[in-house]
Design a protein around this motif. Structure first.
Motif, PDB file in Angstrom:
ATOM      1  N   PHE A   4       0.830  -1.204   0.000  1.00 20.58           N
ATOM      2  CA  PHE A   4       0.000   0.000   0.000  1.00 20.58           C
ATOM      3  C   PHE A   4       0.869   1.260   0.000  1.00 20.58           C
ATOM      4  N   LEU A   5       1.930   1.277   0.820  1.00 26.15           N
ATOM      5  CA  LEU A   5       2.822   2.438   0.870  1.00 26.15           C
ATOM      6  C   LEU A   5       3.548   2.628  -0.459  1.00 26.15           C
ATOM      7  N   ARG A   6       3.949   1.557  -1.105  1.00 21.73           N
ATOM      8  CA  ARG A   6       4.618   1.648  -2.395  1.00 21.73           C
ATOM      9  C   ARG A   6       3.665   2.247  -3.439  1.00 21.73           C
ATOM     10  N   GLN A   7       2.404   1.815  -3.427  1.00 23.78           N
ATOM     11  CA  GLN A   7       1.424   2.351  -4.369  1.00 23.78           C
ATOM     12  C   GLN A   7       1.161   3.830  -4.104  1.00 23.78           C
ATOM     13  N   TYR A   8       1.109   4.207  -2.811  1.00 24.64           N
ATOM     14  CA  TYR A   8       0.901   5.617  -2.474  1.00 24.64           C
ATOM     15  C   TYR A   8       2.080   6.468  -2.943  1.00 24.64           C
ATOM     16  N   GLU A   9       3.287   5.965  -2.787  1.00 24.98           N
ATOM     17  CA  GLU A   9       4.472   6.680  -3.245  1.00 24.98           C
ATOM     18  C   GLU A   9       4.455   6.851  -4.763  1.00 24.98           C
ATOM     19  N   GLN A  10       4.054   5.824  -5.488  1.00 27.24           N
ATOM     20  CA  GLN A  10       3.956   5.923  -6.942  1.00 27.24           C
ATOM     21  C   GLN A  10       2.899   6.942  -7.344  1.00 27.24           C
ATOM     22  N   TRP A  11       1.772   6.946  -6.630  1.00 28.91           N
ATOM     23  CA  TRP A  11       0.716   7.916  -6.936  1.00 28.91           C
ATOM     24  C   TRP A  11       1.222   9.344  -6.703  1.00 28.91           C
ATOM     25  N   ALA A  12       1.945   9.547  -5.585  1.00 29.13           N
ATOM     26  CA  ALA A  12       2.457  10.879  -5.281  1.00 29.13           C
ATOM     27  C   ALA A  12       3.463  11.328  -6.335  1.00 29.13           C
ATOM     28  N   CYS A  13       4.282  10.393  -6.822  1.00 29.34           N
ATOM     29  CA  CYS A  13       5.265  10.752  -7.852  1.00 29.34           C
ATOM     30  C   CYS A  13       4.577  11.087  -9.167  1.00 29.34           C
TER      31      CYS A  13
END
Length: 192
Positions: A4-13
């Motif tokens: 979930f954190l990895r997906q959130y980081e990708q979304w933020a990028c």
């Protein structure tokens, strides 16, 4: 959870927003203030110059012969700290970054024309400069502190004690004992 954190980081990028450098109002204020002052220092060559928004026409344009060109439309020409919306301050920051808002040096003829325009506005009764705030104690006579005893002998004693304190404080701190110890007569007699 890590997924979930990895997906959130990708979304933020993908949203072009770094989590460490979120565009808060205070952060953008600092960036804009720094860009404006650094540009002013670069144009004038004076390292200790300060931007004056209230008296910009006289304190900056008339005094230094420089002007800030390309201020974004819809954004009031006030200190960045007084701009209250994130949209307006971002618009100003983006204009400064893209160099559509920049400092320029005026020619002597342009400075004279600007000064003449200010004189005509002043003669028409318009207030050009924001007047400085008056001191709260303006017009009140200053009182000097009176000494407890004003006799001439007391003044002499005060002066001499001040001199004594000053002289003892200024003396170099040297060794208290002698650097070389001379031989006494008794010690000379032992060699015989």
């Amino acid at each position: 959870m890590a997924d979930f954190l990895r997906q959130y980081e990708q979304w933020a990028c993908t949203q072009n927003q770094n989590l460490n450098e979120w565009d808060s109002l205070e952060t953008v204020w600092k960036q804009v203030r720094k860009m404006i002052v650094c540009g002013l220092v670069a144009v004038t060559g004076k390292k200790d110059i300060v931007m004056n928004y209230n008296n910009y026409n006289t304190a900056i344009i008339e005094t230094y012969g420089v002007r800030l060109v390309g201020w974004p439309h819809g954004v009031n020409f006030i200190s960045p700290s007084n701009i209250g919306t994130v949209g307006d301050i971002r618009k100003l920051r983006d204009a400064l970054k893209a160099r559509t808002c920049y400092w320029t040096v005026l020619s002597p003829a342009e400075v004279k024309a600007h000064t003449a325009g200010l004189k005509t506005r002043r003669s028409a009764g318009e207030v050009i400069c924001k007047p400085r705030k008056k001191r709260s104690d303006a017009g009140v006579p200053w009182k000097r502190k009176a000494a407890a005893t004003t006799g001439p002998s007391q003044k002499k004693n005060e002066r001499s004690s001040k001199r004594a304190k000053r002289n003892t404080a200024q003396l170099p701190q040297g060794p208290k004992s002698a650097e070389f110890v001379e031989l006494s007569d008794e010690e000379d007699g032992d060699d015989k």
